[in-house]
Design a protein around this motif. Sequence first.
Motif, PDB file in Angstrom:
ATOM      1  N   ASP A 236       3.542   6.128 -13.719  1.00 11.59           N
ATOM      2  CA  ASP A 236       2.550   5.210 -14.256  1.00 11.59           C
ATOM      3  C   ASP A 236       2.599   3.892 -13.472  1.00 11.59           C
ATOM      4  OD1 ASP A 236       0.751   4.238 -16.528  1.00 11.59           O
ATOM      5  OD2 ASP A 236       2.414   2.808 -16.602  1.00 11.59           O
ATOM      6  N   ARG A 237       1.454   3.412 -13.036  1.00 10.89           N
ATOM      7  CA  ARG A 237       1.401   2.186 -12.239  1.00 10.89           C
ATOM      8  C   ARG A 237       1.891   0.968 -13.015  1.00 10.89           C
ATOM      9  NH1 ARG A 237      -2.686   1.012  -7.724  1.00 10.89           N
ATOM     10  NH2 ARG A 237      -2.430   2.832  -6.398  1.00 10.89           N
ATOM     11  N   GLY A 238       1.643   0.930 -14.312  1.00 12.55           N
ATOM     12  CA  GLY A 238       2.136  -0.184 -15.125  1.00 12.55           C
ATOM     13  C   GLY A 238       3.652  -0.236 -15.124  1.00 12.55           C
ATOM     14  N   ARG A 239       4.271   0.920 -15.300  1.00 13.79           N
ATOM     15  CA  ARG A 239       5.736   1.013 -15.278  1.00 13.79           C
ATOM     16  C   ARG A 239       6.268   0.623 -13.902  1.00 13.79           C
ATOM     17  NH1 ARG A 239       9.390   5.484 -14.084  1.00 13.79           N
ATOM     18  NH2 ARG A 239      11.400   5.037 -15.041  1.00 13.79           N
ATOM     19  N   ALA A 240       5.636   1.140 -12.860  1.00 14.66           N
ATOM     20  CA  ALA A 240       6.078   0.839 -11.500  1.00 14.66           C
ATOM     21  C   ALA A 240       5.916  -0.655 -11.203  1.00 14.66           C
ATOM     22  CB  ALA A 240       5.290   1.667 -10.493  1.00 14.66           C
ATOM     23  N   GLY A 241       4.849  -1.262 -11.684  1.00 14.91           N
ATOM     24  CA  GLY A 241       4.643  -2.693 -11.488  1.00 14.91           C
ATOM     25  C   GLY A 241       5.709  -3.519 -12.179  1.00 14.91           C
ATOM     26  N   ARG A 242       6.095  -3.096 -13.386  1.00 13.82           N
ATOM     27  CA  ARG A 242       7.164  -3.799 -14.094  1.00 13.82           C
ATOM     28  C   ARG A 242       8.493  -3.646 -13.356  1.00 13.82           C
ATOM     29  NH1 ARG A 242       4.087  -1.601 -18.116  1.00 13.82           N
ATOM     30  NH2 ARG A 242       5.492   0.169 -18.468  1.00 13.82           N
ATOM     31  N   MET A 243       8.730  -2.448 -12.797  1.00  5.53           N
ATOM     32  CA  MET A 243       9.948  -2.232 -12.023  1.00  5.53           C
ATOM     33  C   MET A 243       9.957  -3.126 -10.782  1.00  5.53           C
ATOM     34  SD  MET A 243      10.210   1.891 -12.410  1.00  5.53           S
ATOM     35  CE  MET A 243      11.732   2.115 -11.528  1.00  5.53           C
ATOM     36  N   LEU A 244       8.810  -3.281 -10.162  1.00  8.28           N
ATOM     37  CA  LEU A 244       8.709  -4.148  -8.987  1.00  8.28           C
ATOM     38  C   LEU A 244       8.986  -5.604  -9.369  1.00  8.28           C
ATOM     39  CD1 LEU A 244       8.086  -4.298  -5.969  1.00  8.28           C
ATOM     40  CD2 LEU A 244       5.666  -4.460  -6.563  1.00  8.28           C
ATOM     41  N   ASP A 245       8.470  -6.039 -10.507  1.00 11.03           N
ATOM     42  CA  ASP A 245       8.748  -7.401 -10.986  1.00 11.03           C
ATOM     43  C   ASP A 245      10.244  -7.601 -11.209  1.00 11.03           C
ATOM     44  OD1 ASP A 245       6.052  -8.043 -10.961  1.00 11.03           O
ATOM     45  OD2 ASP A 245       5.787  -7.707 -13.123  1.00 11.03           O
TER      46      ASP A 245
ATOM     47  N   ASP B 177       0.833  -1.207   0.000  1.00 15.15           N
ATOM     48  CA  ASP B 177       0.000   0.000   0.000  1.00 15.15           C
ATOM     49  C   ASP B 177       0.866   1.256   0.000  1.00 15.15           C
ATOM     50  OD1 ASP B 177      -2.255  -1.608   0.066  1.00 15.15           O
ATOM     51  OD2 ASP B 177      -2.609  -1.319   2.226  1.00 15.15           O
ATOM     52  N   GLU B 178       1.924   1.249   0.807  1.00 15.66           N
ATOM     53  CA  GLU B 178       2.823   2.404   0.862  1.00 15.66           C
ATOM     54  C   GLU B 178       3.544   2.596  -0.468  1.00 15.66           C
ATOM     55  OE1 GLU B 178       6.797   3.871   3.256  1.00 15.66           O
ATOM     56  OE2 GLU B 178       5.433   2.492   4.266  1.00 15.66           O
ATOM     57  N   PHE B 179       3.960   1.495  -1.094  1.00 19.23           N
ATOM     58  CA  PHE B 179       4.619   1.565  -2.400  1.00 19.23           C
ATOM     59  C   PHE B 179       3.724   2.266  -3.414  1.00 19.23           C
ATOM     60  CE2 PHE B 179       5.224  -0.369  -6.633  1.00 19.23           C
ATOM     61  CZ  PHE B 179       6.539  -0.027  -6.870  1.00 19.23           C
ATOM     62  N   TRP B 180       2.459   1.824  -3.504  1.00 18.56           N
ATOM     63  CA  TRP B 180       1.547   2.402  -4.490  1.00 18.56           C
ATOM     64  C   TRP B 180       1.216   3.860  -4.157  1.00 18.56           C
ATOM     65  CZ3 TRP B 180       2.063   0.267  -8.783  1.00 18.56           C
ATOM     66  CH2 TRP B 180       2.189  -1.107  -8.920  1.00 18.56           C
ATOM     67  N   ALA B 181       1.144   4.197  -2.892  1.00 17.12           N
ATOM     68  CA  ALA B 181       0.906   5.589  -2.511  1.00 17.12           C
ATOM     69  C   ALA B 181       2.065   6.473  -2.966  1.00 17.12           C
ATOM     70  CB  ALA B 181       0.711   5.706  -0.997  1.00 17.12           C
ATOM     71  N   ILE B 182       3.287   5.984  -2.815  1.00 20.13           N
ATOM     72  CA  ILE B 182       4.456   6.749  -3.263  1.00 20.13           C
ATOM     73  C   ILE B 182       4.462   6.866  -4.783  1.00 20.13           C
ATOM     74  CG2 ILE B 182       6.982   6.735  -3.409  1.00 20.13           C
ATOM     75  CD1 ILE B 182       6.926   5.428  -0.567  1.00 20.13           C
ATOM     76  N   VAL B 183       4.189   5.750  -5.457  1.00 19.83           N
ATOM     77  CA  VAL B 183       4.145   5.754  -6.929  1.00 19.83           C
ATOM     78  C   VAL B 183       3.131   6.785  -7.414  1.00 19.83           C
ATOM     79  CG1 VAL B 183       3.408   4.380  -8.929  1.00 19.83           C
ATOM     80  CG2 VAL B 183       4.984   3.398  -7.244  1.00 19.83           C
ATOM     81  N   ASP B 184       1.945   6.761  -6.835  1.00 16.43           N
ATOM     82  CA  ASP B 184       0.915   7.722  -7.231  1.00 16.43           C
ATOM     83  C   ASP B 184       1.335   9.145  -6.887  1.00 16.43           C
ATOM     84  OD1 ASP B 184      -0.655   5.607  -8.116  1.00 16.43           O
ATOM     85  OD2 ASP B 184      -1.888   5.545  -6.305  1.00 16.43           O
TER      86      ASP B 184
ATOM     87  N   THR C 207      17.017  -6.756   0.330  1.00 10.75           N
ATOM     88  CA  THR C 207      16.103  -7.883   0.132  1.00 10.75           C
ATOM     89  C   THR C 207      14.661  -7.393   0.066  1.00 10.75           C
ATOM     90  OG1 THR C 207      15.981  -8.259   2.518  1.00 10.75           O
ATOM     91  CG2 THR C 207      17.613  -9.548   1.286  1.00 10.75           C
ATOM     92  N   ASP C 208      14.495  -6.078  -0.051  1.00  8.33           N
ATOM     93  CA  ASP C 208      13.168  -5.461  -0.090  1.00  8.33           C
ATOM     94  C   ASP C 208      12.883  -4.993  -1.515  1.00  8.33           C
ATOM     95  OD1 ASP C 208      10.924  -3.840   0.042  1.00  8.33           O
ATOM     96  OD2 ASP C 208      11.584  -2.757   1.824  1.00  8.33           O
ATOM     97  N   PRO C 209      12.028  -5.722  -2.249  1.00  7.88           N
ATOM     98  CA  PRO C 209      11.766  -5.328  -3.632  1.00  7.88           C
ATOM     99  C   PRO C 209      11.105  -3.956  -3.753  1.00  7.88           C
ATOM    100  CG  PRO C 209      10.260  -7.055  -2.961  1.00  7.88           C
ATOM    101  CD  PRO C 209      11.259  -6.899  -1.864  1.00  7.88           C
ATOM    102  N   TYR C 210      10.303  -3.584  -2.759  1.00  4.46           N
ATOM    103  CA  TYR C 210       9.660  -2.275  -2.809  1.00  4.46           C
ATOM    104  C   TYR C 210      10.703  -1.167  -2.711  1.00  4.46           C
ATOM    105  CZ  TYR C 210       5.457  -5.028  -2.032  1.00  4.46           C
ATOM    106  OH  TYR C 210       4.448  -5.943  -2.140  1.00  4.46           O
TER     107      TYR C 210
END
Length: 73
Positions: free
Chosen positions: A38-47, A26-33, A61-64
């Motif tokens: 773009d959430r799609g870009r951020a999601g790919r970066m997280l992957d 939730d904190e990751f997405w709040a920062i991204v927003d 060891t923290d992907p976020y």
Amino acid sequence: MVDDCEGAGLRRVVCEQVARMSDYEDEFWAIVDGVGCDRGRAGRMLDVAVHWIGAGRGGTTDPYALALSWLSS
């Protein structure tokens, strides 16, 4: 081999971390927003961050945290 006392302690720590992961997400997405990424870009970066950590790359060891570090660069 982990004895029962150590095993119970490890299970407790893992359970606590797993329970907190939704807060991290939730904190990751709040920062991204908040930064207007773009959430799609951020999601790919997280992957990619997950793959990097799994391959032993990256200093965390923290992907976020790793994905967020890329957002700021």
